[in-house]
Design an enzyme around this catalytic site. Structure first.
Site, PDB file in Angstrom:
ATOM      1  N   VAL A   1      55.142  68.131   1.946  1.00  0.00           N
ATOM      2  CA  VAL A   1      54.170  67.454   2.801  1.00  0.00           C
ATOM      3  C   VAL A   1      53.064  68.459   3.088  1.00  0.00           C
ATOM      4  O   VAL A   1      53.328  69.560   3.576  1.00  0.00           O
ATOM      5  CB  VAL A   1      54.820  66.990   4.130  1.00  0.00           C
ATOM      6  CG1 VAL A   1      53.764  66.414   5.073  1.00  0.00           C
ATOM      7  CG2 VAL A   1      55.934  65.988   3.848  1.00  0.00           C
ATOM      8  N   HIS A   2      51.822  68.097   2.748  1.00  0.00           N
ATOM      9  CA  HIS A   2      50.687  69.002   2.954  1.00  0.00           C
ATOM     10  C   HIS A   2      49.728  68.345   3.933  1.00  0.00           C
ATOM     11  O   HIS A   2      49.144  67.309   3.626  1.00  0.00           O
ATOM     12  CB  HIS A   2      49.996  69.292   1.618  1.00  0.00           C
ATOM     13  CG  HIS A   2      49.224  70.563   1.620  1.00  0.00           C
ATOM     14  ND1 HIS A   2      48.004  70.697   2.257  1.00  0.00           N
ATOM     15  CD2 HIS A   2      49.501  71.780   1.100  1.00  0.00           C
ATOM     16  CE1 HIS A   2      47.566  71.933   2.102  1.00  0.00           C
ATOM     17  NE2 HIS A   2      48.464  72.621   1.405  1.00  0.00           N
ATOM     18  N   LEU A   3      49.589  68.919   5.115  1.00  0.00           N
ATOM     19  CA  LEU A   3      48.775  68.325   6.170  1.00  0.00           C
ATOM     20  C   LEU A   3      47.311  68.708   5.993  1.00  0.00           C
ATOM     21  O   LEU A   3      46.857  69.743   6.461  1.00  0.00           O
ATOM     22  CB  LEU A   3      49.293  68.772   7.540  1.00  0.00           C
ATOM     23  CG  LEU A   3      50.751  68.395   7.815  1.00  0.00           C
ATOM     24  CD1 LEU A   3      51.238  69.040   9.103  1.00  0.00           C
ATOM     25  CD2 LEU A   3      50.926  66.890   7.860  1.00  0.00           C
ATOM     26  N   GLY A   4      46.580  67.856   5.285  1.00  0.00           N
ATOM     27  CA  GLY A   4      45.167  68.105   5.042  1.00  0.00           C
ATOM     28  C   GLY A   4      44.938  68.976   3.823  1.00  0.00           C
ATOM     29  O   GLY A   4      45.873  69.530   3.247  1.00  0.00           O
TER      30      GLY A   4
END
Length: 151
Positions: free
Chosen positions: A72-75
């Site tokens: 999961v890559h936030l931004g």
């Protein structure tokens, strides 16, 4: 065996090709789907049951007992924020349940800092054909199924 991968954030499903970063858009790290997050401070939650094997303020990987792992890559380019605006709720090596808060963040603050808040959700070491993603444009809640992963 089918693995249900849940959305880490609330928002609108987007095609990985629409992520403004070629590493994700061209599926160099693996196939998946992205979520354009709803605004406001929120927690990004674990997409599957497993162990947090990688943890940064802007990104994390949860690996299930069967070895399948989800990034999961936030931004995009949010690593440049050096953790500002992100709050870790777990530690690396911790066991988590799908839907458990992992990182607190604010997509609006990411946008204000000049970065895209889109959230790529990547099935690491998978082939695109084993995934059944939600339809782009679909509204999704945090903890709601985003795609299934057939193994």
């Amino acid at each position: 065996m089918t693995l249900s991968v849940q959305s880490p954030v609330a928002g609108t499903v987007a095609a990985m090709a629409d992520v403004p970063d070629p590493v994700f858009a061209q599926a160099m790290v693996g196939p998946g789907i992205a979520v354009q997050p709803a605004g406001g401070r929120a927690d990004a939650v674990a997409p599957i049951d497993g162990t947090v094997v990688t943890l940064h303020p802007h990104a994390f990987v949860v690996a299930g007992e069967d070895g399948r792992a989800v990034l999961v890559h936030l931004g995009i380019d949010t690593v440049k924020q050096k953790g500002t605006g992100f709050t870790l709720h777990v530690v690396q090596g911790e066991s988590v349940r799908a839907g458990q808060p992992v990182v607190g963040w604010d997509p609006d603050a990411v946008r204000e800092a000049g970065y895209s808040p889109i959230v790529p959700v990547v099935a690491l070491d998978a082939r695109q054909e084993v995934l059944a993603p939600a339809e782009p444009g679909t509204a999704v809640a945090a903890g709601e199924e985003l795609f299934t992963w057939q193994d």
